[in-house]
Design an enzyme around this catalytic site. Structure first.
Site, PDB file in Angstrom:
ATOM      1  N   ASP A 170      39.105  50.354  36.873  1.00 25.23           N
ATOM      2  CA  ASP A 170      38.465  51.443  36.120  1.00 25.23           C
ATOM      3  C   ASP A 170      38.965  51.501  34.687  1.00 25.23           C
ATOM      4  O   ASP A 170      39.340  52.551  34.189  1.00 25.23           O
ATOM      5  CB  ASP A 170      38.707  52.780  36.834  1.00 25.23           C
ATOM      6  N   ASP A 199      34.559  48.800  37.916  1.00 28.21           N
ATOM      7  CA  ASP A 199      34.310  49.706  36.790  1.00 28.21           C
ATOM      8  C   ASP A 199      34.942  49.125  35.530  1.00 28.21           C
ATOM      9  O   ASP A 199      36.087  49.415  35.182  1.00 28.21           O
ATOM     10  CB  ASP A 199      34.801  51.130  37.058  1.00 28.21           C
ATOM     11  N   TYR A 202      32.225  50.951  31.355  1.00 28.13           N
ATOM     12  CA  TYR A 202      31.722  52.326  31.257  1.00 28.13           C
ATOM     13  C   TYR A 202      30.647  52.466  30.175  1.00 28.13           C
ATOM     14  O   TYR A 202      30.448  53.542  29.625  1.00 28.13           O
ATOM     15  CB  TYR A 202      32.861  53.338  31.053  1.00 28.13           C
ATOM     16  N   ASN A 236      30.761  51.191  40.743  1.00 29.74           N
ATOM     17  CA  ASN A 236      29.512  51.936  40.531  1.00 29.74           C
ATOM     18  C   ASN A 236      29.065  51.887  39.067  1.00 29.74           C
ATOM     19  O   ASN A 236      27.871  51.965  38.782  1.00 29.74           O
ATOM     20  CB  ASN A 236      29.656  53.392  40.995  1.00 29.74           C
ATOM     21  N   HIS A 321      35.887  48.575  45.567  1.00 32.40           N
ATOM     22  CA  HIS A 321      35.959  49.616  44.538  1.00 32.40           C
ATOM     23  C   HIS A 321      36.261  51.007  45.094  1.00 32.40           C
ATOM     24  O   HIS A 321      37.166  51.693  44.628  1.00 32.40           O
ATOM     25  CB  HIS A 321      34.667  49.645  43.712  1.00 32.40           C
ATOM     26  N   HIS A 331      35.604  61.946  44.542  1.00 33.50           N
ATOM     27  CA  HIS A 331      34.950  60.913  45.350  1.00 33.50           C
ATOM     28  C   HIS A 331      35.345  61.050  46.816  1.00 33.50           C
ATOM     29  O   HIS A 331      35.531  60.066  47.526  1.00 33.50           O
ATOM     30  CB  HIS A 331      35.305  59.516  44.822  1.00 33.50           C
ATOM     31  N   HIS A 358      38.097  53.424  41.538  1.00 39.54           N
ATOM     32  CA  HIS A 358      37.134  54.516  41.632  1.00 39.54           C
ATOM     33  C   HIS A 358      37.756  55.889  41.360  1.00 39.54           C
ATOM     34  O   HIS A 358      37.255  56.634  40.524  1.00 39.54           O
ATOM     35  CB  HIS A 358      36.452  54.489  42.998  1.00 39.54           C
ATOM     36  N   VAL A 359      38.801  56.243  42.086  1.00 37.88           N
ATOM     37  CA  VAL A 359      39.495  57.504  41.826  1.00 37.88           C
ATOM     38  C   VAL A 359      40.486  57.255  40.696  1.00 37.88           C
ATOM     39  O   VAL A 359      41.319  56.343  40.794  1.00 37.88           O
ATOM     40  CB  VAL A 359      40.219  58.002  43.092  1.00 37.88           C
ATOM     41  N   HIS A 360      40.404  58.057  39.636  1.00 43.19           N
ATOM     42  CA  HIS A 360      41.162  57.752  38.417  1.00 43.19           C
ATOM     43  C   HIS A 360      42.577  58.287  38.511  1.00 43.19           C
ATOM     44  O   HIS A 360      42.998  59.204  37.791  1.00 43.19           O
ATOM     45  CB  HIS A 360      40.426  58.293  37.192  1.00 43.19           C
TER      46      HIS A 360
HETATM   47 FE   LIG Z   1      34.032  54.066  40.156  1.00 44.92          FE
END
Ligand SMILES: [Fe+2]
Length: 469
Positions: A170, A199, A202, A236, A321, A331, A358-360
Site C-alpha cells: 500500500d 496497492d 493510488y 483493490n 492483498h 476493511h 490493504h489495512v494501513h
Molecule cells: Fe487495499
C-alpha cells in the site's frame, strides 16, 4: 505538536486535539504492553514537480524502469519501461560485470487508453537463461539517451540458500511513501528482492483515475525497482473499474504496466502465480479475482500447493492483498470469504507466513487456524495451530489515505502485535530452519527493529512455536 507525547494506557483511543488526530497505538505481546504514541496526520501526495518524479534527461528517454522475476526459478528477468513520445526499441542489451560480450533480448511494446489519458509506449522484455548469483548490467533505450542499470540474479534454488526479502504494501506516492522506501533502502538488513502486497500508485484516488499518477509512481520507485525485482500482488487500487466513464476492464492500467511470469507457474492470469527464488517458494494470490470453487484461481491453487517441494524450497510464503486475520476496524471481514475458501489448504501445506496489505497499519498474528467450523458444530474461533502460518498485515507503506488507527478492543488473543505506524519489513532467510523477520517503523532509525521474531520453518521445525518470543 511535534515529537512524542506519552499518555497513560487509560487514554487509549483517538483524541481530537486542536484539529489533529492523535493516535495512541497499543502494543501488547504475551502479556507485555507498551505504548508508542505518534501524531497522525493525513499523508500527502508529493507534488507533480517533486524531484522524486523527475524525468530522465533527453528526448524520449526511457523512464519508469522496473524489473521482476521472469521465469519460475530465478534465471529470468522481465525488464519494463516507458518511452513517452515514440516507441523506440523494445530490446534490452545486457552483460555481466567482467565480460566484454553483450547480449540482446527482444521485447514487446504496448500502450493503452484510459478515459482521456493515453499511456506512453510501455515496453516489456524478458531476459532468460541468466547465470545464477551474477551481477548484470542492462541498457534500455538507444543512442545518447539510453540508460544503464544493473541487477543481481539470485543463487540457484536450494534448501539452505540464505536470501533476504523486503516487504512493503500500500505504498502510494506521498512524502511518507518516500520515507518508507528510503528506510527500506537504508535498512542494514539489505533486501535483495521486494515482496509487494498490492496497492501501488493510488492513481485511482484522482479524478477519472488520472493515470499520470501511474507514471509518477513508476518514476518514484525506479530507484529501487530498476535494480531489484519487485514481486507484485494486485490490490483493490489496481482494479481501476469505473463503468461511469466506460472503463470496465478491471486491472487495465496495472496489467499493461506490470508483467509477471504467470505462465511459468501454469497460471492462466497475471493476478495469481508463483515463483521460486533461492530457498523460498512464493505464491501470489488475487483478492479481487474469483476464488470460489471451480474458478481458475481455485483450480490453480489446488494444483499448485502439492507441487511445492520443501526439500528444495523450505520457505513457503503467500502474498495476498486483503488480510484474513485483521483486528483493525478497517476493511473488517473483507478477507473472510477468501479465508474460508483457502485457509485449510494453507494449514495442510504448512505455509510459513502470509503477508497481506490493504489495512494501513501493521499487525502480526500468533500461529492460529480457524478451520473446524462445519455450519453445525459452532467451532468458529481461531485456535492455536502449529501448522498454521503467521499472518502479517503490512499495508503501512504510507499512501494518501492515511493510517488505520482504530483497532477492535480488546486485542484478540491471536493478535501478537499491532501498531498503526508507517513502515516496512524484512524476511531474512538463514537456512532451511531459520529466518529472521523484522518490522521497521519510519519514525525510528534505519536499524531499529520495532517488531521481530525468529521464524522456525513449518516443514523442518514443525514443533517449534516460533510465534512465541
Ligand atoms: Fe487495499
Amino acid at each position: 505538536m511535534g515529537g512524542m507525547i506519552r499518555y497513560p494506557n487509560s487514554c487509549l483511543g483517538s483524541l481530537l486535539v486542536l484539529g489533529l488526530v492523535l493516535n495512541v497505538a497499543v502494543v501488547s505481546n504475551a502479556g507485555k504492553s507498551t505504548t508508542f504514541v505518534r501524531k497522525v496526520e493525513k499523508a500527502v501526495d508529493m507534488p507533480l514537480d517533486s524531484d522524486v518524479f523527475r524525468l530522465p534527461p533527453g528526448h524520449n528517454a526511457p523512464q519508469q524502469v522496473h524489473i521482476t522475476q521472469g521465469d519460475h526459478v530465478g534465471k529470468g528477468v522481465i525488464v519494463s519501461w516507458v518511452t513517452p513520445i515514440s516507441p523506440g526499441s523494445s530490446s534490452v542489451v545486457y552483460w555481466t560485470e567482467n565480460s566484454k560480450h553483450k547480449y540482446k533480448a527482444k521485447g514487446i511494446v504496448t500502450k493503452y487508453k484510459y478515459y482521456n489519458y493515453t499511456s506512453g509506449y510501455i515496453h516489456h522484455c524478458t531476459i532468460k537463461n541468466l547465470e545464477y548469483n551474477t551481477k548484470y548490467n542492462y541498457k534500455v533505450g538507444t543512442g545518447k539517451y539510453a540508460r544503464t542499470f544493473w541487477f543481481v540474479t539470485p543463487p540457484e534454488v536450494g534448501p539452505d540458500v540464505p536470501y533476504t526479502f523486503g516487504v512493503i504494501g500500500d505504498l502510494g506516492q506521498t512524502f511518507d511513501s518516500n520515507k518508507t522506501l528510503t528506510h527500506y533502502e537504508m535498512n542494514p538488513t539489505k533486501g535483495k528482492t521486494l515482496l509487494f502486497v498490492g496497492d501501488l500508485s493510488y492513481a485511482d484516488n484522482y479524478p477519472f483515475h488520472d493515470n499520470v499518477r501511474w507514471d509518477t509512481w513508476g518514476r518514484f520507485v525506479e530507484r529501487s525497482a530498476a535494480y531489484q525485482p519487485w514481486i507484485l500482488t494486485a490490490g483493490n487500487h489496481e482494479l481501476d473499474y469505473v463503468p461511469e466513464i466506460n472503463e470496465t476492464e478491471p486491472f487495465k492500467p496495472y496489467t499493461h504496466r506490470y508483467h509477471v511470469p504467470y505462465k511459468a507457474s501454469e497460471s492462466t492470469a497475471p493476478l495469481w502465480y508463483s515463483i521460486k527464488r533461492a530457498s523460498a517458494y512464493i505464491i501470489v494470490l488475487s483478492s479481487y479475482s474469483a476464488y470460489g470453487k471451480y474458478t481458475p484461481q481455485y483450480e490453480w491453487l489446488q494444483n499448485e500447493l502439492p507441487k511445492v517441494n520443501r526439500s528444495e524450497t523450505p520457505w513457503l510464503i503467500v502474498l495476498v492483498h486483503s488480510p484474513w486475520y485483521n483486528s483493525y476496524n478497517y476493511h473488517y471481514m473483507e478477507g473472510e470469504t477468501m479465508r474460508v475458501m483457502y485457509e485449510s489448504w494453507l494449514v495442510q501445506y504448512k505455509v510459513d507466513v502470509v503477508f497481506a496489505g490493504h489495512v494501513h497499519a501493521y499487525e502480526r498474528s500468533e500461529r492460529v487456524s480457524n478451520i473446524a467450523y462445519n455450519i453445525t458444530n459452532g467451532l468458529c474461533k481461531p485456535v492455536k495451530d502449529l501448522s498454521a502460518p503467521v499472518y502479517i498485515t503490512i499495508g503501512d507503506g504510507g499512501n494518501s489515505e492515511g493510517l488505520a488507527a482504530n483497532m477492535t478492543e480488546p486485542q484478540p488473543s491471536y493478535s501478537a502485535y499491532r501498531e498503526a505506524s508507517f513502515g516496512h519489513a524484512t524476511f531474512d532467510i538463514k537456512n532451511r530452519t531459520h529466518a529472521h523477520y523484522s518490522w521497521h517503523r519510519n519514525q525510528d532509525g534505519y536499524a531499529v527493529q520495532a517488531d521481530s521474531m525468529w521464524f522456525h520453518n513449518r516443514y523442518w521445525r514443525p514443533d517449534d512455536d516460533s510465534s512465541d518470543h
